[in-house]
Design a protein around this motif. Sequence first.
Motif, PDB file in Angstrom:
ATOM      1  N   ILE A  54      19.303  47.953  21.545  1.00  0.00           N
ATOM      2  CA  ILE A  54      20.922  46.970  22.736  1.00  0.00           C
ATOM      3  C   ILE A  54      22.035  47.274  23.342  1.00  0.00           C
ATOM      4  CG2 ILE A  54      22.126  44.479  22.731  1.00  0.00           C
ATOM      5  CD1 ILE A  54      21.287  44.381  20.012  1.00  0.00           C
ATOM      6  N   PRO A  55      21.406  47.135  24.466  1.00  0.00           N
ATOM      7  CA  PRO A  55      22.726  48.282  25.410  1.00  0.00           C
ATOM      8  C   PRO A  55      24.209  47.426  25.171  1.00  0.00           C
ATOM      9  CG  PRO A  55      21.493  47.273  27.005  1.00  0.00           C
ATOM     10  CD  PRO A  55      21.015  47.029  25.606  1.00  0.00           C
ATOM     11  N   ALA A  56      24.857  48.769  25.639  1.00  0.00           N
ATOM     12  CA  ALA A  56      26.617  48.327  25.662  1.00  0.00           C
ATOM     13  C   ALA A  56      27.083  48.274  26.827  1.00  0.00           C
ATOM     14  CB  ALA A  56      27.530  48.981  24.522  1.00  0.00           C
ATOM     15  N   PRO A  57      28.297  47.203  26.958  1.00  0.00           N
ATOM     16  CA  PRO A  57      28.419  47.411  28.186  1.00  0.00           C
ATOM     17  C   PRO A  57      29.969  48.449  29.088  1.00  0.00           C
ATOM     18  CG  PRO A  57      29.302  44.893  27.063  1.00  0.00           C
ATOM     19  CD  PRO A  57      27.905  45.762  26.945  1.00  0.00           C
ATOM     20  N   ALA A  58      29.877  49.421  29.531  1.00  0.00           N
ATOM     21  CA  ALA A  58      30.452  50.160  29.933  1.00  0.00           C
ATOM     22  C   ALA A  58      32.027  49.335  29.796  1.00  0.00           C
ATOM     23  CB  ALA A  58      30.706  51.391  30.687  1.00  0.00           C
ATOM     24  N   GLY A  59      32.985  50.376  29.933  1.00  0.00           N
ATOM     25  CA  GLY A  59      34.503  49.414  30.360  1.00  0.00           C
ATOM     26  C   GLY A  59      34.455  49.762  31.346  1.00  0.00           C
ATOM     27  N   GLN A  60      35.637  48.833  32.083  1.00  0.00           N
ATOM     28  CA  GLN A  60      35.861  48.826  33.928  1.00  0.00           C
ATOM     29  C   GLN A  60      37.134  49.213  34.195  1.00  0.00           C
ATOM     30  OE1 GLN A  60      34.376  47.137  36.469  1.00  0.00           O
ATOM     31  NE2 GLN A  60      32.773  46.131  33.957  1.00  0.00           N
ATOM     32  N   PRO A  61      36.265  50.371  35.516  1.00  0.00           N
ATOM     33  CA  PRO A  61      37.417  51.587  35.255  1.00  0.00           C
ATOM     34  C   PRO A  61      39.308  51.158  35.752  1.00  0.00           C
ATOM     35  CG  PRO A  61      35.608  51.364  37.364  1.00  0.00           C
ATOM     36  CD  PRO A  61      35.383  50.823  36.005  1.00  0.00           C
ATOM     37  N   ALA A  62      39.993  51.728  35.957  1.00  0.00           N
ATOM     38  CA  ALA A  62      40.763  51.005  36.130  1.00  0.00           C
ATOM     39  C   ALA A  62      40.910  50.474  37.536  1.00  0.00           C
ATOM     40  CB  ALA A  62      42.681  52.274  35.808  1.00  0.00           C
ATOM     41  N   VAL A  63      41.936  50.507  37.915  1.00  0.00           N
ATOM     42  CA  VAL A  63      42.266  49.672  39.667  1.00  0.00           C
ATOM     43  C   VAL A  63      43.662  50.740  39.783  1.00  0.00           C
ATOM     44  CG1 VAL A  63      43.288  48.033  40.664  1.00  0.00           C
ATOM     45  CG2 VAL A  63      41.383  47.519  39.341  1.00  0.00           C
ATOM     46  N   ILE A  64      42.983  51.893  40.456  1.00  0.00           N
ATOM     47  CA  ILE A  64      44.371  53.124  40.862  1.00  0.00           C
ATOM     48  C   ILE A  64      45.111  51.864  41.814  1.00  0.00           C
ATOM     49  CG2 ILE A  64      44.770  55.182  41.718  1.00  0.00           C
ATOM     50  CD1 ILE A  64      41.749  56.484  40.891  1.00  0.00           C
ATOM     51  N   PRO A  65      46.773  52.372  41.311  1.00  0.00           N
ATOM     52  CA  PRO A  65      48.022  51.997  42.772  1.00  0.00           C
ATOM     53  C   PRO A  65      48.405  52.626  44.055  1.00  0.00           C
ATOM     54  CG  PRO A  65      48.317  52.193  40.665  1.00  0.00           C
ATOM     55  CD  PRO A  65      47.224  52.956  40.067  1.00  0.00           C
ATOM     56  N   GLN A  66      47.229  52.899  43.840  1.00  0.00           N
ATOM     57  CA  GLN A  66      47.412  53.996  45.396  1.00  0.00           C
ATOM     58  C   GLN A  66      48.113  53.427  46.885  1.00  0.00           C
ATOM     59  OE1 GLN A  66      44.447  57.198  45.772  1.00  0.00           O
ATOM     60  NE2 GLN A  66      45.184  58.798  47.650  1.00  0.00           N
ATOM     61  N   GLY A  67      48.986  54.006  47.183  1.00  0.00           N
ATOM     62  CA  GLY A  67      49.337  53.352  47.852  1.00  0.00           C
ATOM     63  C   GLY A  67      50.006  54.843  49.175  1.00  0.00           C
ATOM     64  N   ARG A  68      51.285  53.843  50.115  1.00  0.00           N
ATOM     65  CA  ARG A  68      51.014  55.153  51.263  1.00  0.00           C
ATOM     66  C   ARG A  68      51.816  56.422  50.834  1.00  0.00           C
ATOM     67  NH1 ARG A  68      53.881  51.412  54.196  1.00  0.00           N
ATOM     68  NH2 ARG A  68      55.721  52.586  53.538  1.00  0.00           N
ATOM     69  N   ASN A  69      51.428  57.442  51.075  1.00  0.00           N
ATOM     70  CA  ASN A  69      52.191  58.657  50.779  1.00  0.00           C
ATOM     71  C   ASN A  69      52.121  59.378  49.521  1.00  0.00           C
ATOM     72  OD1 ASN A  69      53.218  59.358  54.014  1.00  0.00           O
ATOM     73  ND2 ASN A  69      54.931  58.170  53.472  1.00  0.00           N
ATOM     74  N   THR A  70      50.516  59.105  49.053  1.00  0.00           N
ATOM     75  CA  THR A  70      50.458  58.803  47.664  1.00  0.00           C
ATOM     76  C   THR A  70      49.236  59.440  48.088  1.00  0.00           C
ATOM     77  OG1 THR A  70      49.401  56.923  46.724  1.00  0.00           O
ATOM     78  CG2 THR A  70      52.052  57.493  46.290  1.00  0.00           C
ATOM     79  N   TYR A  71      48.499  60.878  46.577  1.00  0.00           N
ATOM     80  CA  TYR A  71      47.549  61.169  46.603  1.00  0.00           C
ATOM     81  C   TYR A  71      46.929  61.429  44.838  1.00  0.00           C
ATOM     82  CZ  TYR A  71      49.856  65.962  45.288  1.00  0.00           C
ATOM     83  OH  TYR A  71      49.809  66.871  44.628  1.00  0.00           O
ATOM     84  N   LEU A  72      45.897  61.050  44.877  1.00  0.00           N
ATOM     85  CA  LEU A  72      45.030  61.698  43.909  1.00  0.00           C
ATOM     86  C   LEU A  72      45.322  63.133  43.430  1.00  0.00           C
ATOM     87  CD1 LEU A  72      42.188  58.916  43.459  1.00  0.00           C
ATOM     88  CD2 LEU A  72      44.909  59.078  41.875  1.00  0.00           C
ATOM     89  N   SER A  73      44.945  63.682  41.935  1.00  0.00           N
ATOM     90  CA  SER A  73      44.764  64.840  41.552  1.00  0.00           C
ATOM     91  C   SER A  73      43.679  65.515  41.510  1.00  0.00           C
ATOM     92  CB  SER A  73      45.451  65.387  39.810  1.00  0.00           C
ATOM     93  OG  SER A  73      44.816  64.000  39.370  1.00  0.00           O
ATOM     94  N   GLU A  74      42.808  66.279  41.325  1.00  0.00           N
ATOM     95  CA  GLU A  74      41.837  66.811  42.209  1.00  0.00           C
ATOM     96  C   GLU A  74      40.417  65.997  40.718  1.00  0.00           C
ATOM     97  OE1 GLU A  74      41.160  70.893  42.095  1.00  0.00           O
ATOM     98  OE2 GLU A  74      42.259  71.534  43.831  1.00  0.00           O
ATOM     99  N   ASP A  75      41.226  66.130  39.942  1.00  0.00           N
ATOM    100  CA  ASP A  75      40.568  65.682  38.586  1.00  0.00           C
ATOM    101  C   ASP A  75      40.579  63.746  37.997  1.00  0.00           C
ATOM    102  OD1 ASP A  75      43.117  65.245  37.537  1.00  0.00           O
ATOM    103  OD2 ASP A  75      43.092  66.094  35.527  1.00  0.00           O
ATOM    104  N   GLY A  76      40.639  63.350  39.305  1.00  0.00           N
ATOM    105  CA  GLY A  76      41.410  61.520  39.723  1.00  0.00           C
ATOM    106  C   GLY A  76      42.393  61.280  38.429  1.00  0.00           C
TER     107      GLY A  76
END
Length: 463
Positions: A157-179
């Motif tokens: 019986i397959p299991a549902p995966a969790g939902q990814p987080a909503v990243i609060p990225q706005g102006r003048n911000t960036y994500l690290s290479e590994d996210g």
Amino acid sequence: MRLQSAFPNGPHQPMADLEEGALVYLPDDQMSAWLVLFPPTGKGERLSFPKLCHVLATHNIVSGINWPLLRHISNESDRYFRPLPIAMGTAPVGGEDGRVVDRYSRCPAQAPLVDELGQSDYIKLKLVQDIQQDDVICEILPHTKGTPGSTVTGRPIPAPAGQPAVIPQGRNTYLSEDGRYLLAERTGHLRFSGRNFQVNPVLELYDEDLHGKQNIKYLGDIHVHGDLCCGTSVYAIGSVQIDGVVEDCTIEAGEHIIVSSGVQGQNHAVLRAQKSVFAKYLEHCTVYARQDVNADCIINCQIFSNDTVRARTGRGSVIGGTVHAARQVDAAAVGSMAECPTHIILGGQPCEEAERTRITNDLAGVENQIKKLEQQPKTPQREQALSKLHLTHCVAQMKLEKFSKELAAQQAHSLSDSPHLLCSIAYPGTTVSVGRDSFRITQIRRECSIGLANGVVGPVEVR
């Protein structure tokens, strides 16, 4: 069927020799299996443990078998006619949702620190948060995969995966290479917009930068390290923070205005904030705030707040002038022993009403200019000036109609919120107005609350 097999020649004939019977019940979801045993007849034998295992195998029951129970019932004498949970499936376990772990507060403190003497420290008021380039704003924890389940027949019986987080990225911000991390792209002021983190640029101004009358505009926050002298105008998309004293100046901010010392406005200073205004004291100035106005002392000012005007720290006084607050005026003292006229107006939408009054006056001035020009001889210059004035008149009328509709829609709501004046002491000379009714204080009142009750302004109880 088993009863017929036990008496094949009729109920009055000897019983046939039948071994112990076993019935397996398997629900549609196949998440459980139940075993019911029937006793042997005649010289029939009981089912041994291996035979019981064979019974389950013939029904494809291969997972989640309760082996201790199966071994135990093979030796029990009272095991008949009882449904036994012989196997149970494994339910799937869903994955965990991703999460955001903040390193900076989304809602900085909205009140100044108060020392043991009751004095507010507006210098340490951190409505904006300083951040350096490449600092970590928040950590993004990834979502996880779920653990699959299984039926008693071995079907996964397959299991549902969790939902990814909503990243609060706005102006003048960036994500690290590994996210994994959200970082600041530049040095500035960090704020949460309600949906994401943003780093606003900051214009730092010092005494040597402020000489003579200036008109300063900036698409970010402005921090003045010193006093703001007469004639200077400051306009910022973000917040404006002034470490010193403000004199005869104009300040407009898309966020907060913070004056660490105070305002000596000489009846010409104007402060407009789309959020709150914080100042050590306010004297002889006009203040517009879409949210709160906070000061230790307010003297002979015109205050317009769409929420609360608060003067509780330090002297905590409101003396003279007019204070118009939509929700509440909260002060230690209102008025003075000298019965200085002090007018408290409660309810409505003060900023919008003041803006409507200004537009109405401007409209009247434009109409006078149009009349004067129309009396002059026709010239290309006159026609050009008239065209501009008619355009200005049309825009002003549209704004006025918009404000009138908004105020009419909000009027009933404003009065239903029970706006009131709350103070420790109120002196004669103070007038409190709500709507068209007013209450004039003719004697000293202590620990009082004045507002609208049953359509009449007067002392009320506030819960």
